[in-house]
Write a protein that holds these residues in place. Structure first.
Motif, PDB file in Angstrom:
ATOM      1  N   THR A  89       0.832  -1.211   0.000  1.00  0.00           N
ATOM      2  CA  THR A  89       0.000   0.000   0.000  1.00  0.00           C
ATOM      3  C   THR A  89       0.860   1.251   0.000  1.00  0.00           C
ATOM      4  N   LEU A  90       1.943   1.244   0.791  1.00  0.00           N
ATOM      5  CA  LEU A  90       2.821   2.403   0.854  1.00  0.00           C
ATOM      6  C   LEU A  90       3.490   2.646  -0.497  1.00  0.00           C
ATOM      7  N   LEU A  91       3.919   1.594  -1.182  1.00  0.00           N
ATOM      8  CA  LEU A  91       4.546   1.752  -2.487  1.00  0.00           C
ATOM      9  C   LEU A  91       3.549   2.281  -3.521  1.00  0.00           C
ATOM     10  N   ASN A  92       2.303   1.799  -3.456  1.00  0.00           N
ATOM     11  CA  ASN A  92       1.292   2.297  -4.395  1.00  0.00           C
ATOM     12  C   ASN A  92       1.010   3.775  -4.175  1.00  0.00           C
ATOM     13  N   GLN A  93       0.958   4.197  -2.906  1.00  0.00           N
ATOM     14  CA  GLN A  93       0.747   5.611  -2.611  1.00  0.00           C
ATOM     15  C   GLN A  93       1.917   6.449  -3.132  1.00  0.00           C
ATOM     16  N   THR A  94       3.137   5.931  -2.977  1.00  0.00           N
ATOM     17  CA  THR A  94       4.311   6.651  -3.489  1.00  0.00           C
ATOM     18  C   THR A  94       4.238   6.798  -5.000  1.00  0.00           C
ATOM     19  N   ARG A  95       3.797   5.746  -5.665  1.00  0.00           N
ATOM     20  CA  ARG A  95       3.708   5.800  -7.129  1.00  0.00           C
ATOM     21  C   ARG A  95       2.649   6.827  -7.558  1.00  0.00           C
ATOM     22  N   GLN A  96       1.512   6.875  -6.835  1.00  0.00           N
ATOM     23  CA  GLN A  96       0.479   7.850  -7.176  1.00  0.00           C
ATOM     24  C   GLN A  96       0.999   9.280  -7.012  1.00  0.00           C
ATOM     25  N   LEU A  97       1.780   9.518  -5.942  1.00  0.00           N
ATOM     26  CA  LEU A  97       2.353  10.850  -5.740  1.00  0.00           C
ATOM     27  C   LEU A  97       3.311  11.199  -6.879  1.00  0.00           C
ATOM     28  N   GLN A  98       4.118  10.218  -7.318  1.00  0.00           N
ATOM     29  CA  GLN A  98       5.035  10.464  -8.431  1.00  0.00           C
ATOM     30  C   GLN A  98       4.264  10.797  -9.711  1.00  0.00           C
ATOM     31  N   THR A  99       3.144  10.088  -9.928  1.00  0.00           N
ATOM     32  CA  THR A  99       2.330  10.348 -11.128  1.00  0.00           C
ATOM     33  C   THR A  99       1.738  11.748 -11.091  1.00  0.00           C
TER      34      THR A  99
ATOM     35  N   ALA B 159       2.427  14.857 -13.636  1.00  0.00           N
ATOM     36  CA  ALA B 159       1.371  15.577 -14.350  1.00  0.00           C
ATOM     37  C   ALA B 159       1.498  17.085 -14.147  1.00  0.00           C
ATOM     38  N   ARG B 160       1.795  17.483 -12.908  1.00  0.00           N
ATOM     39  CA  ARG B 160       1.957  18.932 -12.650  1.00  0.00           C
ATOM     40  C   ARG B 160       3.146  19.490 -13.429  1.00  0.00           C
ATOM     41  N   GLN B 161       4.217  18.731 -13.512  1.00  0.00           N
ATOM     42  CA  GLN B 161       5.383  19.210 -14.256  1.00  0.00           C
ATOM     43  C   GLN B 161       5.089  19.354 -15.750  1.00  0.00           C
ATOM     44  N   ARG B 162       4.308  18.392 -16.273  1.00  0.00           N
ATOM     45  CA  ARG B 162       3.964  18.504 -17.691  1.00  0.00           C
ATOM     46  C   ARG B 162       3.085  19.730 -17.963  1.00  0.00           C
ATOM     47  N   LEU B 163       2.126  20.003 -17.035  1.00  0.00           N
ATOM     48  CA  LEU B 163       1.271  21.181 -17.214  1.00  0.00           C
ATOM     49  C   LEU B 163       2.094  22.464 -17.182  1.00  0.00           C
ATOM     50  N   GLN B 164       3.058  22.517 -16.259  1.00  0.00           N
ATOM     51  CA  GLN B 164       3.917  23.695 -16.194  1.00  0.00           C
ATOM     52  C   GLN B 164       4.729  23.869 -17.476  1.00  0.00           C
ATOM     53  N   LEU B 165       5.170  22.743 -18.027  1.00  0.00           N
ATOM     54  CA  LEU B 165       5.953  22.800 -19.256  1.00  0.00           C
ATOM     55  C   LEU B 165       5.114  23.318 -20.424  1.00  0.00           C
ATOM     56  N   TYR B 166       3.856  22.823 -20.527  1.00  0.00           N
ATOM     57  CA  TYR B 166       2.976  23.273 -21.594  1.00  0.00           C
ATOM     58  C   TYR B 166       2.662  24.771 -21.465  1.00  0.00           C
ATOM     59  N   ALA B 167       2.443  25.209 -20.224  1.00  0.00           N
ATOM     60  CA  ALA B 167       2.147  26.638 -20.027  1.00  0.00           C
ATOM     61  C   ALA B 167       3.336  27.512 -20.429  1.00  0.00           C
ATOM     62  N   LEU B 168       4.541  27.009 -20.120  1.00  0.00           N
ATOM     63  CA  LEU B 168       5.744  27.762 -20.473  1.00  0.00           C
ATOM     64  C   LEU B 168       5.911  27.857 -21.995  1.00  0.00           C
ATOM     65  N   LEU B 169       5.625  26.717 -22.677  1.00  0.00           N
ATOM     66  CA  LEU B 169       5.740  26.728 -24.133  1.00  0.00           C
ATOM     67  C   LEU B 169       4.718  27.674 -24.778  1.00  0.00           C
TER      68      LEU B 169
END
Length: 718
Positions: free
Chosen positions: A383-393, A397-407
Motif C-alpha cells: 500500500t505504501l509503495l502504491n501511494q508513493t507511485r500515485q504521488l510520483q504520477t 502531471a503537474r510538471q507537464r502542465l507547467q511545461l505546456y504553459a511555459l511553451l
C-alpha cells in the motif's frame, strides 16, 4: 510433557522495585502533598498516579481506591491520557489480585479510548496488558493475538522498551505452545534490547523465558545458568515475587535431573520468600513443586496432600497450568499407591487441561495468527509503495502542465527556438528520471507480489497440514482411549498372576490331597490364561505406542550433523541391543564412508531412530535365515555413505531372507509386518518413511530378492 511456564511474563507483574523504606517515605510525602493541595486539577491526578505506583506492591486495596479517585477526577477534567492511565492501573491491580473479569473490562475501555485518540504507544501498552491477563489464565492463543496486535503499534510509535516487552511476551508464548524455533530468536532479541536499553525488568523477563525454554528442551546447564542470572537480577531490583518464581524454576530443573537435595534447597528458599511476602499467587506453584519432590523421593502420601492443596487453590483462581500440573502429580501418586480408580480420574483431568494448553488446534491457531501478522506487514508495504507511485504520477502531471504553459507563453523567433530546445531537453531529463523511478517502483511491487504469492502458497500448505493433522488427532485420540483400559488389563492380569502364586504358596497347601490335583489343574489353566492375556496385552500396548508415535510425527529441530558419525554411532547400539536378546548371533560388518559427506542439516534424533530400525530389521532377517541351517551361510552387513551433486546417500545391505515383490509394495504401510504375531507392530518402516520423506524431504527406497538379501537406501537433500 509438562507445559513450560511463561516465567518471564510474571516478571512484568511487578509494578515497583526498590527499598521498602524508601517507598514508605515517598508514599508519606505524596499523602502530605495531596492533603496540603486539594485543588482538583491535572497535577493532583499525576500525584495520585505516583502514589498508586508506590502502594501497588504493598497495599493493593488502597491503590485500587486511589485509582478510582484518579479516574473520577480525570473524567471530570476530560483528560483522555489520565483517564486511560487510571483505567490501566485498575486493570493491573485487579490482575495482580487474580480478578480477571474487571481487569479485562478496564483494559478494553482504555484500549478503545487510546485507539479513538490515535495514541499508538498507549494502545500498544493496553494490548500488552490484555495479553498478560490471558497468559495468567493460561489462554496462549488469545494472549498471542493481543501481543501480535500490540507489536506493530509499538513499532509505529518507536517505543523500543515497549517493543522489547512485547517481543519477550511473544517469545514466551511461543515457548508455551512448543514453537521453540520461533520462541528462541524472540527471547534472545528481547534480552539484547533490555541490556542495550538498561531495562532490568526486560532483562530479568528474557532470562526467565530463556531458562524455561532450556528447561523444556532439557538443556540443563543452560537452564540452571539462566535461572541463576534471573534470580540475581530480581534480587538486585528487590523483586521478591519474581525471585520466588525463578527459585521454583531452578528447583524443578534439579528435580528433572534427579538432584533431590538441591531441589529441596531451592524449594525451601522459595517457600520462605512466599511466607515472608504472603505471596498467595506463587503459593500453589511452591506446593506443587514440593509435591513433585516427595513423589520423586517415594513418598506418595505427602505428594497427594500437597498436590490436593495446590489443585484447590489453582481451581479457585482458574489457573489452568497449575491445575494440569496438579492433576499429573496426583495421577502418578495414586498409581504408586495402587489406587487406580483415582489415578485414572486425575489422568483424564490432566489430559483435558493438557489438550487445552498445548493441543494441535491451539498451535494451529497461533500459526495462523503469526501468518496473518506477517501478511499484514507485507500488504502495508505494498500500500505504501502504491501511494508513493500515485504521488510520483501526480507530480509528473503537474510538471507537464507547467511545461505546456511555459511553451504557450513563449514569443519571438530566436527566443522561441532556444526555449523550445531547452524545454525539450528538460522534458527528456524529467521523463528519464520518472521512468527510472517507475521502473524501480514496478520492481519493488513485483517483488512484494511474489512474496505475497509465496505467503498464500504457504497458507495452502498450512491448510493441507491441518487436514493431515486432523487424521493424526483421530489416530492419537483412538490410541489414547485404548491406552488407559489396556493399562488396567495388563496391571490386573499381572496382579491376578501374583494372587494365584500366593494361593499356591498359602491356602493350596491346606487343601486335602484328593482336591489338590483338581485345584492344580484349574490353577495351571488360569495361570496360562493370564500369561496369554499379559503377552497379548503388551503386544497391544506396543501397537498403541506405535500409533501415538505415528500420529505425533517429528518435533525436533534441524541442525548441522556429521552424517558419518551419526551412522557409525547407531550401528553398535543396534547390534548390542539385538545381541542382548540373541546371544548366539554374530555378524560381519563392512563399512565404507565417503569423507566428502561432511555435515548435513537434519534432526539427528529422528534420523538415528530410522537407522536403528533399519539395522534391527537387517539383523532379524539374517537371524531368520541363519536358523534355516543353510550350509556355508554367515550373516554379513554392509553400510556405506556417498555424497552426490544434490544429495547424500546411506545404504544398508544385508544377506538375509529377502522379500518378494508383493511384500516390497506393502512394507511402508502402517501395521504391515512380516514378523510372527507378537514380534512386531508394523509401524517401524512407516515411521521411518514419514521421517525421511515428510520430515526431511528425502527418499527411502528398498530393493530386495528372496534368498539373497535386502538393500535400503536413504537419500537426503543437501
Amino acid at each position: 510433557m509438562k507445559t513450560p511456564r511463561a516465567l518471564w511474563l510474571l516478571l512484568l507483574l511487578a509494578v515497583s522495585t526498590g527499598n521498602a523504606l524508601a517507598q514508605s517515605r515517598a508514599a508519606d510525602s505524596l499523602h502530605q502533598l495531596l492533603r496540603n493541595f486539594p485543588r482538583p486539577d491535572t497535577t493532583r491526578v499525576r500525584r495520585l498516579h505516583a502514589l498508586i505506583s508506590e502502594l501497588a506492591a504493598t497495599d493493593a486495596p488502597q491503590a485500587i481506591a486511589l485509582s478510582r479517585q484518579a479516574l473520577t477526577l480525570s473524567q471530570r477534567l476530560t483528560d483522555t491520557v489520565s483517564i486511560g492511565r487510571s483505567l490501566l492501573w485498575l486493570s493491573i491491580l485487579h490482575r495482580r489480585l487474580e480478578q480477571y473479569a474487571p481487569a479485562r473490562y478496564y483494559t478494553r475501555q482504555a484500549r478503545e479510548l487510546f485507539a479513538q485518540s490515535h495514541d499508538r504507544r498507549r494502545e500498544a501498552r493496553a494490548c500488552l496488558e490484555l495479553s498478560l491477563i490471558d497468559v495468567q489464565q493460561s489462554k496462549p492463543a488469545s494472549a498471542l493475538a493481543w501481543a501480535l496486535q500490540g507489536l506493530p503499534l509499538a513499532e509505529q510509535a518507536r517505543e523500543e522498551g515497549l517493543q522489547a516487552q512485547l517481543r519477550g511476551t511473544i517469545g514466551s508464548i511461543y515457548s508455551q505452545l512448543a514453537d521453540y524455533t520461533s520462541a528462541l530468536p524472540m527471547l534472545r532479541r528481547a534480552l539484547r534490547d533490555g541490556q542495550r536499553l538498561n531495562d532490568q525488568q526486560v532483562v530479568s523477563a528474557a532470562l526467565s523465558g530463556l531458562a524455561s525454554l532450556s528447561q523444556v528442551l532439557r538443556q540443563w546447564p543452560d537452564a540452571r545458568r539462566y535461572f541463576r542470572r534471573a534470580i540475581a537480577v530480581s534480587r538486585q531490583m528487590g523483586d521478591t515475587q519474581n525471585e520466588t518464581i525463578n527459585e521454583i524454576g531452578l528447583a524443578e530443573v534439579c528435580l528433572a535431573q534427579g538432584d533431590l537435595p538441591r531441589a529441596r534447597h531451592h524449594g525451601a528458599r522459595a517457600r520462605a520468600l512466599v511466607r515472608a511476602t504472603q505471596d498467595d499467587y506463587n503459593l500453589p506453584a511452591v506446593e506443587l513443586m514440593l509435591a513433585r519432590s516427595f513423589l520423586l523421593a517415594g513418598q506418595p502420601d505427602s505428594a497427594v496432600a500437597l498436590a490436593q492443596l495446590g489443585l484447590e487453590r489453582s481451581q479457585r483462581s482458574r489457573r489452568n497450568g497449575n491445575i494440569s500440573s496438579a492433576a499429573d502429580i496426583l495421577a502418578q501418586a495414586y498409581a504408586v499407591r495402587q489406587d487406580f480408580a483415582e489415578a485414572y480420574r486425575y489422568q483424564r483431568l490432566f489430559s483435558s487441561y493438557q489438550d487445552t494448553l498445548t493441543g494441535d488446534a491451539v498451535q494451529r491457531k497461533s500459526s495462523a495468527l503469526r501468518y496473518n501478522y506477517e501478511l499484514e506487514k507485507q500488504q502495508s508495504q505494498i500500500t505504501l509503495l502504491n501511494q508513493t507511485r500515485q504521488l510520483q504520477t501526480q507530480k509528473s502531471a503537474r510538471q507537464r502542465l507547467q511545461l505546456y504553459a511555459l511553451l504557450a507563453g513563449l514569443t519571438g523567433t530566436g527566443l522561441l527556438a532556444g526555449l523550445l530546445w531547452r524545454n525539450a531537453r528538460l522534458k527528456q531529463r524529467i521523463n528519464r528520471h520518472l521512468n527510472e523511478k517507475n521502473t524501480e517502483i514496478a520492481l519493488q511491487r513485483d517483488d512484494l507480489t511474489s512474496t505475497l504469492a509465496s505467503l498464500k502458497a504457504a497458507q495452502t500448505q498450512l491448510i493441507q497440514r491441518e487436514k493431515m493433522a486432523s487424521l493424526g488427532e483421530l489416530t492419537a485420540g483412538i490410541a489414547h482411549e485404548i491406552q488407559n483400559p489396556l493399562n488396567f488389563v495388563n496391571n490386573f492380569s499381572e496382579v491376578s498372576t501374583e494372587l494365584v502364586e500366593e494361593f499356591i504358596d498359602g491356602p493350596w497347601q491346606q487343601l486335602p490331597e484328593a482336591e489338590k490335583a483338581y485345584a492344580t489343574e484349574l490353577l495351571d489353566n488360569l495361570t496360562q490364561n493370564l500369561q496369554k492375556i499379559t503377552h497379548h496385552g503388551h503386544r497391544a500396548d506396543n501397537i498403541v505406542k506405535g500409533m501415538l508415535q505415528h500420529s505425533h510425527g517429528t518435533s525436533g529441530q534441524r541442525e548441522p550433523t556429521d552424517l558419518n558419525t551419526l551412522v557409525t554411532e547407531h550401528l553398535p547400539l543396534a547390534y548390542q541391543s539385538f545381541r542382548a536378546k540373541n546371544k548366539d548371533f554374530t555378524i560381519t560388518i563392512t563399512s565404507d564412508f565417503d569423507p566428502l559427506v561432511g555435515q548435513v542439516k537434519l534432526v539427528p534424533q529422528d534420523v538415528g531412530r530410522v537407522l536403528v530400525n533399519l539395522y534391527a530389521n537387517a539383523f532379524y532377517a539374517q537371524r531368520q535365515r541363519q536358523q534355516l541351517g543353510q550350509a556355508g551361510y554367515f550373516p554379513e552387513l554392509t553400510v556405506n555413505t556417498k555424497r552426490l551433486a544434490t544429495e547424500v546417500q546411506i545404504r544398508v545391505r544385508d544377506n538375509g531372507l529377502g522379500m518378494d515383490a508383493e511384500t516390497q509394495l506393502k512394507v511402508f504401510q502402517p501395521f504391515f509386518t512380516t514378523k510372527p504375531s507378537g514380534e512386531g507392530t508394523g509401524l517401524g518402516l512407516s515411521l521411518s518413511y514419514d521421517i525421511i520423506v515428510e520430515g526431511h524431504g528425502g527418499m527411502l527406497t528398498i530393493t530386495s530378492q528372496e534368498g539373497v538379501g535386502t538393500e535400503v537406501t536413504i537419500s537426503l537433500p543437501v
